[in-house]
Design a protein around this motif. Sequence first.
Motif, mmCIF file in Angstrom:
data_model
loop_
_atom_site.group_PDB
_atom_site.id
_atom_site.type_symbol
_atom_site.label_atom_id
_atom_site.label_comp_id
_atom_site.label_asym_id
_atom_site.label_seq_id
_atom_site.Cartn_x
_atom_site.Cartn_y
_atom_site.Cartn_z
ATOM 1 N N TYR A 165 23.895 -4.253 -37.268
ATOM 2 C CA TYR A 165 22.949 -3.141 -37.453
ATOM 3 C C TYR A 165 21.780 -3.493 -38.367
ATOM 4 O O TYR A 165 20.945 -2.629 -38.635
ATOM 5 C CB TYR A 165 23.684 -1.925 -38.046
ATOM 6 N N ILE A 206 36.885 -2.439 -26.602
ATOM 7 C CA ILE A 206 35.488 -2.730 -26.292
ATOM 8 C C ILE A 206 34.871 -3.624 -27.365
ATOM 9 O O ILE A 206 34.122 -4.551 -27.075
ATOM 10 C CB ILE A 206 34.676 -1.414 -26.186
ATOM 11 N N HIS A 236 40.668 2.357 -26.966
ATOM 12 C CA HIS A 236 39.617 1.953 -26.023
ATOM 13 C C HIS A 236 38.408 1.374 -26.774
ATOM 14 O O HIS A 236 37.878 0.316 -26.403
ATOM 15 C CB HIS A 236 39.220 3.195 -25.224
ATOM 16 N N ALA A 237 37.989 2.068 -27.837
ATOM 17 C CA ALA A 237 36.825 1.601 -28.606
ATOM 18 C C ALA A 237 37.106 0.237 -29.237
ATOM 19 O O ALA A 237 36.235 -0.640 -29.269
ATOM 20 C CB ALA A 237 36.468 2.613 -29.682
ATOM 21 N N ASP A 289 41.076 6.093 -29.147
ATOM 22 C CA ASP A 289 40.248 5.142 -29.897
ATOM 23 C C ASP A 289 40.651 3.691 -29.650
ATOM 24 O O ASP A 289 39.880 2.778 -29.975
ATOM 25 C CB ASP A 289 40.317 5.437 -31.396
ATOM 26 N N ILE A 346 30.929 -0.524 -32.800
ATOM 27 C CA ILE A 346 31.064 0.903 -32.511
ATOM 28 C C ILE A 346 30.741 1.608 -33.834
ATOM 29 O O ILE A 346 31.318 1.261 -34.867
ATOM 30 C CB ILE A 346 32.494 1.256 -32.055
ATOM 31 N N TRP A 347 29.862 2.584 -33.795
ATOM 32 C CA TRP A 347 29.230 3.071 -35.020
ATOM 33 C C TRP A 347 30.206 3.524 -36.106
ATOM 34 O O TRP A 347 29.918 3.408 -37.284
ATOM 35 C CB TRP A 347 28.240 4.203 -34.707
ATOM 36 N N ASP A 348 31.368 4.051 -35.736
ATOM 37 C CA ASP A 348 32.272 4.591 -36.762
ATOM 38 C C ASP A 348 33.478 3.702 -37.013
ATOM 39 O O ASP A 348 34.415 4.117 -37.683
ATOM 40 C CB ASP A 348 32.728 5.998 -36.370
ATOM 41 N N LYS A 349 33.459 2.482 -36.480
ATOM 42 C CA LYS A 349 34.642 1.631 -36.625
ATOM 43 C C LYS A 349 34.294 0.266 -37.206
ATOM 44 O O LYS A 349 33.416 -0.410 -36.676
ATOM 45 C CB LYS A 349 35.321 1.459 -35.267
ATOM 46 N N GLY A 401 22.283 11.025 -31.864
ATOM 47 C CA GLY A 401 23.725 11.163 -32.012
ATOM 48 C C GLY A 401 24.134 11.021 -33.477
ATOM 49 O O GLY A 401 23.370 11.372 -34.387
ATOM 50 N N ALA A 402 25.322 10.492 -33.701
ATOM 51 C CA ALA A 402 25.825 10.357 -35.070
ATOM 52 C C ALA A 402 24.969 9.392 -35.885
ATOM 53 O O ALA A 402 24.750 9.597 -37.086
ATOM 54 C CB ALA A 402 27.270 9.875 -35.026
ATOM 55 N N ILE A 403 24.473 8.354 -35.239
ATOM 56 C CA ILE A 403 23.666 7.355 -35.955
ATOM 57 C C ILE A 403 22.361 7.990 -36.429
ATOM 58 O O ILE A 403 21.935 7.808 -37.568
ATOM 59 C CB ILE A 403 23.389 6.145 -35.039
ATOM 60 N N GLY A 404 21.760 8.775 -35.549
ATOM 61 C CA GLY A 404 20.506 9.421 -35.915
ATOM 62 C C GLY A 404 20.687 10.507 -36.963
ATOM 63 O O GLY A 404 19.801 10.754 -37.779
ATOM 64 N N ARG A 458 30.651 -5.956 -29.523
ATOM 65 C CA ARG A 458 29.623 -5.059 -30.035
ATOM 66 C C ARG A 458 30.225 -4.064 -31.025
ATOM 67 O O ARG A 458 31.419 -3.804 -31.030
ATOM 68 C CB ARG A 458 28.912 -4.332 -28.906
ATOM 69 N N ASP A 495 33.410 -6.716 -25.507
ATOM 70 C CA ASP A 495 31.959 -6.889 -25.303
ATOM 71 C C ASP A 495 31.277 -7.461 -26.546
ATOM 72 O O ASP A 495 30.069 -7.636 -26.540
ATOM 73 C CB ASP A 495 31.300 -5.529 -24.992
#
Lengths: 427, 151
Positions: free
Chosen positions: A188, A35, A31-32, A29, A43-46, A254-257, A41, A39
């Motif tokens: 979001y 990022i 790595h996330a 993680d 990350i959906w769970d962080k 995915g998890a968001i959906g 941006r 970048d």
Amino acid sequence: MRPAGAILLGAILFAWPALLNGYPILFSDTHAFLIQAGDWRMIWDKPFAYGPFLRLLHQGVSLWGPLAGQAVLVSWLLARLTGAAPIRHVALCAALAIFSAAPWVTDLLMPDIFAPITVLALYLLATEARLSPALLVLAGFAIASHLSHLVLAAACIALLLLLTRRWRVILPLALALATLAGTNLAFYQRLAISPYGAVFALAHMTGDGLTAPVLATACPQSGWSLCAWQDRLPTDSDRFLWNADGPVWTHPGGAIGLAPEAQAIVTQAVRTEPAAVATAALSNTLHQLTRVSLGDTLGPDWLEGSVTNSLTQYFGPGELPSFRASRQADNTLAAWASPLNPLHATCLVLGTLATLTLAWHRRHTNAGTLALLILLALPANAFATGALSGPHDRYQIRIAWLVLLPGLCNWAGAGVGPRARPRQLAK
Amino acid sequence: MANIRVQTADFSIGAEYAALAAGRTDIGGLASFVGTVRNNAKGRPITAMTLEHYPGMTEAAMARIAAEASRRWELLGITLIHRVGTLLPGDNIVLVLAASAHRQAALDATSFLIDWLKTKAPFWKKERFLDGTDSWVEARADDEQAADRWS
């Protein structure tokens, strides 16, 4: 020795696992988080907090920067907590470096170290004579850095309010909530603290067998995508979340959906099976409390292709070879750590006994407040992680070492707080 | 051997081609595929597409796909770049480059790589339509069939 020198020396002591490793300790993680601010941006769970912290301190130069930052923060906070003379501060750091997992957590480039920092910073905010803006910002950041810290902080704040009546301890939580809501709104367009967190709850509740009865009642009329999984639900929460053929990855969004559906199923399970949900939560909390072994973040699993990409993308050409030369990349770091587990476990037992004793005998002083706070923080953390996400060693090891602090402070003859004084008992 | 990246930034096919071929004289064929954002979905105009992924897991899946391609064909280099974030019609989404000593291996591998990327790498796509609504892109049967022909 000057106080600043003692803090620096303490930080170096906390850095010994990374020095042994030859590089800061990484997790997939990490790595996330790289990022996130590399970048810019979401990350959906962080939460959008720890990534910018890493970026601020690595500056595209080296991950040794964030490691140094974390080690200095911990050493500084301990010095502020104890108000000990420099030599005693160094002794305390040395003891923690040897007898606890504190340095291993400090040297892991993940928000984990900000769990104990949350506890200590809130304690100082509640017990110091004046409001320190630095502590306020630190505590707010520490709480915002991981969603589980919200639960931990709420429990700590409730106790500190009860014991000290210092309302300012609420401020960091408000700051963290505003940060989380603000970043989710910006990225979001959703004013929410954790827009997609229900997916984790769904995963572990499915693992505990709590969602099958809900699906049996609600399918197929609910139209949930999980109805298609009714007869083959993964029984392991990690498989539920991360398997390429599992319900999360194969959902079109995915998890968001899946999150809205996850929220509905979790709510329904809590509403219809409250006793079963509570029993599972208690069981997972107790299980998490005992999961305190070093090891699950020390191997190279999942680092190739994740952090190796980040190191290539965001750093100079020397950074990736530095990581590849580390014991972690070579899968030999865990072998150095595992012999420490029996020693650490013994110290945790002794530390718990000492903390219980101090919580009772010093109950009218700051030392007693700290002891009580730590005794509450441990199960609160176990609940926030084990019950809400699923038990893993990494989750409890990050904070269990705090139980050594009251006893060590007592042994070192240090106070707790620069102006240790009898506590005004709440009327 | 494979150069695998997930990024928000655009890519330059020329620069990636040059990077893959730099210093190599053993490459006899270099095939490429570039996927771009279409301006409609089944005839319905779209204004944007947002791609989400899970860092680490997605790259690992891409690495497995690249490894499978290398197992099936004698390749001298692979580049897989997939963009994430919000993209507009006409924007680049994905780049596949495969280099081999002979053209057929490069062409077949490129076809295989994009077919499997479409179905086996976890990217989630949301289309935004002209009327302001949006929806997640469902798995398509023809994508599955394209991937299945490599089974």
